[in-house]
Design an enzyme around this catalytic site. Structure first.
Site, PDB file in Angstrom:
ATOM      1  N   GLU A  76       0.877  -1.172   0.000  1.00 47.32           N
ATOM      2  CA  GLU A  76       0.000   0.000   0.000  1.00 47.32           C
ATOM      3  C   GLU A  76       0.907   1.211   0.000  1.00 47.32           C
ATOM      4  O   GLU A  76       1.667   1.424   0.933  1.00 47.32           O
ATOM      5  CB  GLU A  76      -0.917  -0.033   1.236  1.00 47.32           C
ATOM      6  CG  GLU A  76      -1.991   1.031   1.209  1.00 47.32           C
ATOM      7  CD  GLU A  76      -1.591   2.264   1.985  1.00 47.32           C
ATOM      8  OE1 GLU A  76      -1.076   3.221   1.351  1.00 47.32           O
ATOM      9  OE2 GLU A  76      -1.784   2.291   3.197  1.00 47.32           O
TER      10      GLU A  76
ATOM     11  N   CYS B 172      -2.196   8.141   4.687  1.00 51.76           N
ATOM     12  CA  CYS B 172      -2.244   7.710   3.292  1.00 51.76           C
ATOM     13  C   CYS B 172      -3.552   8.115   2.632  1.00 51.76           C
ATOM     14  O   CYS B 172      -3.675   8.058   1.407  1.00 51.76           O
ATOM     15  CB  CYS B 172      -2.029   6.211   3.189  1.00 51.76           C
ATOM     16  SG  CYS B 172      -3.084   5.240   4.267  1.00 51.76           S
TER      17      CYS B 172
END
Length: 519
Positions: free
Chosen positions: A257, A294
């Protein structure tokens, strides 16, 4: 007391390859070597055969014990605060999230249906050919490497979601701690190891390696005993691990990720109804945690009419008054400052910043404003800047808005603010964003990832290396398992999940029908 050593199969192992300290200098930590990687993966491989056959209840109890140990580690919050500068209240919430993730996977393992059992019973009388008895379920992959994240020292690190889902699947885990918080990592690792001891599990089920060196990460990913990788971090580092894994004689999956800019689209009806509230919410989302998420909204896109221009002016005022804050590490702060300079230097981009941080390593909230045509000419405007900033894109037409959306890279999230009429009129925008993001949000903000079975935290590249996977939610367990079909097996040789009488009482697909019944 901290050992400062690498923790391999329940033992603190001496190092021979130098040492390092992190922010706050809680202790010195010994650099792991290639020999440590060998020892950790060899122990994990030895543990795998026993651990994958541990009954579901025992594996679930192990996860529950880790959660309790994490909650009971007295110094964890204080040490994490020193190493990361994250507020104690935020870290306490993250510890609760970490424990909740572990307990969520414990519940999943106890219930058992995650193995996706499928049974097609034999049809010996079928013509022209009989059908054999075929039974299929998910089984664990093998030893997994988990790379700790810089911005979540608990929930995405040593005992975080990647570790929890891999252990739940039946895979031993070797964690490469993030060098920004090695002391926090050791405390969390000791909580995992203590739970393994109490549970009577093979000690190689968990190890922790400490290192600042890229070659150690490569050695870990390329070790022949390793079967999968979980990673949360930058695009550069994630892609390097992915490439290293793909270059192996036996390539393995890397579930990386790697962040995104999480675009927020603001449609005209929403601006007219609640422009000021959207400006407030957007400022809060951009600056939350000094922008070190994120899911930070790095792009804000709307149609350039008078009301949208007024919303932009309100957002500029709010960002101008937002205070700077300490970032996780000096290196992250330097990278953020470089990103701000890069964006501000692009022709056609104007910049608004809050108060100057002076010589302090602080993240200064920053707002950039430009037009859709500038973004369409300069793809770099849409690249992530990790920190408290967003780029506002004024589009001159609905068509330009759609072209901007279509040019976006893969994202973790995409958000639309709109009235019911807006959403109906801009149905094409929703259709475009379905191809771009793993999670679509209406009339909210992307920061904040709910830990629940339905959560999808992943998206098309470069947000992740595999858009079919998630790093949050119970579906994360599927990353560390693979399907095996058993044809013509006698009952005693089958796993309980595949036996006729269904002793675990799980949901199974039997002859095409979903049922809990046995026979």
């Amino acid at each position: 007391m901290l050992t400062g050593k690498n923790l391999i199969a329940g033992e603190a192992v001496d190092g021979t390859d130098g040492s390092f300290t992190a922010a706050g200098a809680v202790a010195r930590f010994e650099e792991a070597s290639a020999l440590h990687v060998d020892d950790a993966l060899d122990a994990a491989a030895r543990a795998f055969d026993a651990y994958r056959h541990v009954p579901a209840e025992a594996r679930a109890a192990f996860l529950d014990r880790i959660a309790a140990n994490i909650e009971g580690t007295d110094d964890l919050i204080a040490v994490a605060h020193i190493e990361t500068a994250l507020p104690a209240q935020r870290l306490a919430g993250e510890r609760t999230r970490t424990a909740s993730q572990l307990r969520m996977f414990a519940a999943l393992v106890r219930e058992g249906s995650w193995v996706d059992a499928r049974i097609d019973r034999a049809l010996p009388q079928r013509t022209p050919l009989p059908r054999p008895d075929i039974r299929r379920m998910l089984v664990p992959l093998g030893p997994v490497a988990v790379f700790g994240a810089s911005n979540f020292p608990l929930a995405f690190s040593v005992a975080g979601g990647d570790t929890a889902s891999a252990l739940a699947a039946g895979c031993p885990v070797v964690v490469k701690a993030h060098p920004a918080h090695p002391a926090t990592s050791e405390l969390a690792a000791r909580a995992v190891m203590a739970a393994a001891d109490v549970s009577g599990l093979p000690r190689g089920v968990f190890s922790l390696l400490q290192s600042t060196r890229n070659e150690l990460a490569r050695a870990l990913v390329q070790h022949p005993q390793l079967k999968a990788v979980g990673f949360t971090g930058s695009l550069r580092a994630g892609r390097a691990l992915f490439d290293a894994a793909a270059a192996r004689p036996e390539p393995i999956p890397v579930y990386a990720e790697m962040g995104s800019v999480n675009p927020v689209f603001i449609l005209p009806g929403a601006v007219a109804e609640r422009g000021a509230a959207i400006a407030d919410g957007l400022k809060d989302s951009v600056t939350l945690g000094v922008g070190q998420f994120c899911t930070n909204p790095g792009l804000t896109i709307g149609l350039g009419e008078a009301r949208f221009d007024d919303l932009v002016r309100q957002l500029e005022a709010r960002m101008r008054s937002a205070p700077p804050g300490p970032m996780l590490t000096p290196a992250i702060c330097r990278a953020y400052d470089a990103g701000v300079i890069r964006l501000g230097g692009i022709e056609g981009v104007t910049t608004t910043r809050s108060s100057d941080a002076g010589d302090e390593p602080l993240g200064v909230p920053s707002l950039f404003v430009t037009r859709g045509e500038v973004l369409l000419r300069n793809h770099a405007i849409g690249e992530e800047v990790f920190g408290p900033s967003t780029v506002v894109i004024r589009c001159d037409s609905r068509d330009e808005l759609y072209r901007v959306a279509a040019q976006l890279d893969g994202q973790l999230t995409a958000t639309i603010h709109g009235t019911p009429a807006d959403l109906e009129e801009h149905a094409l925008l929703i259709s475009i964003l379905e191809t771009k993001a793993g999670r679509l949000i209406v009339n909210g903000f992307p920061t904040g990832v709910e830990v629940s079975p339905s959560m999808q935290h992943g998206g098309p590249y470069p947000a992740t290396t595999d858009s079919r996977s998630t790093s949050v939610g119970t579906a994360a367990i599927n990353r560390f398992a693979r399907p095996v079909a058993y044809q013509g097996f006698p009952q005693p040789l089958l796993a309980p999940e595949l036996r006729d009488d269904n002793p675990r009482g799980i949901w199974r697909l039997v002859d095409g029908e979903l049922t809990k019944d046995g026979w």
